[in-house]
Structures are given as structure tokens and as C-alpha cells.
Scaffold this motif. Structure first.
Motif, PDB file in Angstrom:
ATOM      1  N   LEU A   1      21.682  32.285  42.458  1.00  0.00           N
ATOM      2  CA  LEU A   1      23.132  32.303  42.362  1.00  0.00           C
ATOM      3  C   LEU A   1      23.564  33.755  42.189  1.00  0.00           C
ATOM      4  O   LEU A   1      23.231  34.388  41.199  1.00  0.00           O
ATOM      5  CB  LEU A   1      23.587  31.450  41.169  1.00  0.00           C
ATOM      6  CG  LEU A   1      25.077  31.418  40.877  1.00  0.00           C
ATOM      7  CD1 LEU A   1      25.816  30.653  41.967  1.00  0.00           C
ATOM      8  CD2 LEU A   1      25.341  30.770  39.543  1.00  0.00           C
ATOM      9  N   ALA A   2      24.293  34.252  43.172  1.00  0.00           N
ATOM     10  CA  ALA A   2      24.835  35.605  43.061  1.00  0.00           C
ATOM     11  C   ALA A   2      26.027  35.559  42.117  1.00  0.00           C
ATOM     12  O   ALA A   2      26.788  34.588  42.119  1.00  0.00           O
ATOM     13  CB  ALA A   2      25.261  36.106  44.434  1.00  0.00           C
ATOM     14  N   ILE A   3      26.173  36.578  41.294  1.00  0.00           N
ATOM     15  CA  ILE A   3      27.255  36.567  40.305  1.00  0.00           C
ATOM     16  C   ILE A   3      27.884  37.947  40.205  1.00  0.00           C
ATOM     17  O   ILE A   3      27.189  38.965  40.211  1.00  0.00           O
ATOM     18  CB  ILE A   3      26.746  36.079  38.923  1.00  0.00           C
ATOM     19  CG1 ILE A   3      27.899  35.926  37.937  1.00  0.00           C
ATOM     20  CG2 ILE A   3      25.656  36.974  38.375  1.00  0.00           C
ATOM     21  CD1 ILE A   3      27.549  35.153  36.685  1.00  0.00           C
ATOM     22  N   ILE A   4      29.220  37.948  40.163  1.00  0.00           N
ATOM     23  CA  ILE A   4      29.992  39.159  39.902  1.00  0.00           C
ATOM     24  C   ILE A   4      30.858  38.850  38.689  1.00  0.00           C
ATOM     25  O   ILE A   4      31.736  37.994  38.757  1.00  0.00           O
ATOM     26  CB  ILE A   4      30.876  39.554  41.103  1.00  0.00           C
ATOM     27  CG1 ILE A   4      30.023  39.824  42.330  1.00  0.00           C
ATOM     28  CG2 ILE A   4      31.730  40.765  40.758  1.00  0.00           C
ATOM     29  CD1 ILE A   4      30.825  40.074  43.599  1.00  0.00           C
ATOM     30  N   ASN A   5      30.607  39.518  37.569  1.00  0.00           N
ATOM     31  CA  ASN A   5      31.358  39.293  36.345  1.00  0.00           C
ATOM     32  C   ASN A   5      32.217  40.524  36.072  1.00  0.00           C
ATOM     33  O   ASN A   5      31.739  41.522  35.547  1.00  0.00           O
ATOM     34  CB  ASN A   5      30.414  39.014  35.175  1.00  0.00           C
ATOM     35  CG  ASN A   5      31.152  38.724  33.888  1.00  0.00           C
ATOM     36  OD1 ASN A   5      32.365  38.574  33.877  1.00  0.00           O
ATOM     37  ND2 ASN A   5      30.417  38.649  32.800  1.00  0.00           N
ATOM     38  N   LEU A   6      33.502  40.434  36.427  1.00  0.00           N
ATOM     39  CA  LEU A   6      34.428  41.537  36.189  1.00  0.00           C
ATOM     40  C   LEU A   6      35.228  41.338  34.908  1.00  0.00           C
ATOM     41  O   LEU A   6      35.951  42.228  34.487  1.00  0.00           O
ATOM     42  CB  LEU A   6      35.386  41.681  37.373  1.00  0.00           C
ATOM     43  CG  LEU A   6      34.724  41.905  38.744  1.00  0.00           C
ATOM     44  CD1 LEU A   6      35.763  41.897  39.852  1.00  0.00           C
ATOM     45  CD2 LEU A   6      33.937  43.206  38.745  1.00  0.00           C
ATOM     46  N   ASP A   7      35.111  40.159  34.300  1.00  0.00           N
ATOM     47  CA  ASP A   7      35.867  39.834  33.091  1.00  0.00           C
ATOM     48  C   ASP A   7      35.242  40.527  31.887  1.00  0.00           C
ATOM     49  O   ASP A   7      34.035  40.460  31.682  1.00  0.00           O
ATOM     50  CB  ASP A   7      35.879  38.322  32.869  1.00  0.00           C
ATOM     51  CG  ASP A   7      36.765  37.925  31.718  1.00  0.00           C
ATOM     52  OD1 ASP A   7      37.831  38.552  31.542  1.00  0.00           O
ATOM     53  OD2 ASP A   7      36.401  36.988  30.995  1.00  0.00           O
ATOM     54  N   GLU A   8      36.082  41.162  31.111  1.00  0.00           N
ATOM     55  CA  GLU A   8      35.589  41.848  29.916  1.00  0.00           C
ATOM     56  C   GLU A   8      35.838  41.020  28.663  1.00  0.00           C
ATOM     57  O   GLU A   8      35.571  41.472  27.555  1.00  0.00           O
ATOM     58  CB  GLU A   8      36.255  43.225  29.806  1.00  0.00           C
ATOM     59  CG  GLU A   8      35.887  44.125  30.971  1.00  0.00           C
ATOM     60  CD  GLU A   8      36.688  45.411  31.011  1.00  0.00           C
ATOM     61  OE1 GLU A   8      37.521  45.634  30.115  1.00  0.00           O
ATOM     62  OE2 GLU A   8      36.467  46.187  31.950  1.00  0.00           O
ATOM     63  N   GLY A   9      36.343  39.797  28.843  1.00  0.00           N
ATOM     64  CA  GLY A   9      36.624  38.926  27.714  1.00  0.00           C
ATOM     65  C   GLY A   9      35.498  37.933  27.479  1.00  0.00           C
ATOM     66  O   GLY A   9      34.423  38.014  28.073  1.00  0.00           O
ATOM     67  N   GLY A  10      35.785  36.994  26.626  1.00  0.00           N
ATOM     68  CA  GLY A  10      34.775  36.025  26.218  1.00  0.00           C
ATOM     69  C   GLY A  10      34.356  35.049  27.298  1.00  0.00           C
ATOM     70  O   GLY A  10      33.205  34.610  27.336  1.00  0.00           O
TER      71      GLY A  10
END
Length: 195
Positions: A1-10
Motif C-alpha cells: 500500500l503506497a501512502i502519502i501522509n501530508l497531515d501533521e495532526g493526529g
């Protein structure tokens, strides 16, 4: 599963940790030594290098909190925004796609309920005297509403190299199987005729 996490929150961190701990996926954050971008992810999924991908936008935690506050205030948001985007290889099996969507949806619902209960706790502390904290509130109705919602938080589609969205049907999924079936029944009479 490719993942891009741009969220800096919880929410982004929770989604990432929950998916990593599930042992159902190998999470991929880079391709050929470079961090994944949405364009690279779409291209690699469309070409079959990855089966699925998830994009957690920069403001996913804020979107979720806005949805919870709007629910508590019993008002509609001006615009329905998706918390995450899921991309799938067009050839992925339907059951696998539903499993991924369901898993991500349940993680998001759990986080929404936690946010809802925290917001309700703050509201009840401000409004009600301590002896009235257990009666007269709609905490459980609001939590039930979150559980009953459909997966509107997730936008999922097939990754294609063209602008049109093609949805493969059951026959297209089984073309390799049908081909082997046909080869067997063509080669069997042909080999009997040669003998």
C-alpha cells in the motif's frame, strides 16, 4: 500500500500507525529513493507496481474536527470534503478493495468518535453542573450518528493513465483464466489429432 501522509495532526499519524500495525500491508512511502507524490503514485498504481494507495491531505485532521463540530452544532458543512483519498489498481479484486476501504473507514470513524467525545466533554464541563453530567445529554446519540454514517470521508477511485475513469467488470478480471481455459480446450483436440 503506497501512502502519502501530508497531515501533521493526529488523524494522519493514527491512520499510518494503524495501517502499519495491521500487518495486512507493506506501507511504501518512497519510490526509487524519492518520496512519493500524488502523480507518481497514480502512475505506479495504474501501471500495476502498487495495488493501492492512500493520500492523507495536509488538513485531514482539521477537516475531521470541522465535521465533528458541525455534527455537534447540528449544522451542515458548506462543502463535503474527503478526509483521505484511496487509489486502486483497476485490476484489484473487489473484495480486496472493499477490505481496504472498510479498514480505513473504521479507523477514521474511531478517531471521529474520540474527537466527538472530547468536544462533548469540554461542552458539558462548561454548560452543566457536575451533578448533571450523566443525564439529559445526547452524547450517545451523536456517537451513534458517527457509527451510522457511510464512508463519505473516503474518496476512492481507480488509478488510470487516462482522464476517463474505467471500471473493470468481472469478465475483465478473469481474462487470464478464460484464456487458459480456451488454450486447454483448443490444444487437447489438436494434440489428439496429431497422435
Amino acid at each position: 500500500l503506497a501512502i502519502i501522509n501530508l497531515d501533521e495532526g493526529g488523524l494522519g499519524n493514527t491512520l499510518y500507525q494503524s495501517l502499519a500495525n495491521a500487518d495486512f500491508f507493506e506501507l511504501i512511502e518512497s519510490y526509487e529513493g524519492n518520496p512519493l507524490t500524488e502523480g507518481v503514485m497514480r502512475e505506479r498504481i495504474a501501471k500495476g507496481d502498487f495495488q493501492a494507495g492512500i493520500i492523507i491531505p495536509k488538513n485531514a485532521s482539521k477537516i475531521q474536527l470541522d465535521q465533528v463540530v458541525a455534527m455537534m452544532e447540528k449544522r451542515q458543512l458548506d462543502e463535503q470534503q474527503h478526509t483521505v483519498t484511496l487509489l486502486f489498481d483497476p485490476s484489484i479484486q473487489h473484495a480486496m478493495r472493499l477490505s481496504v476501504v472498510s479498514m480505513v473507514h473504521r479507523i477514521i470513524q474511531t478517531e471521529k468518535i474520540k474527537s466527538l467525545l472530547v468536544e462533548l466533554q469540554f461542552t458539558l464541563e462548561d454548560v452543566l453542573p457536575p451533578e448533571m453530567g450523566e443525564s439529559g445529554s445526547n452524547i450517545w446519540q451523536a456517537a451513534d450518528q458517527v457509527l451510522q454514517q457511510d464512508s463519505g470521508d473516503i474518496d476512492h477511485s481507480f488509478a488510470t493513465l487516462h482522464t476517463s475513469q474505467l471500471k473493470p467488470n468481472a469478465v475483465q478480471h478473469n481474462v487470464p483464466g478464460w484464456t487458459m481455459f480456451a488454450i486447454f480446450f483448443i490444444s487437447l483436440p489438436l494434440s489428439a489429432g496429431l497422435i
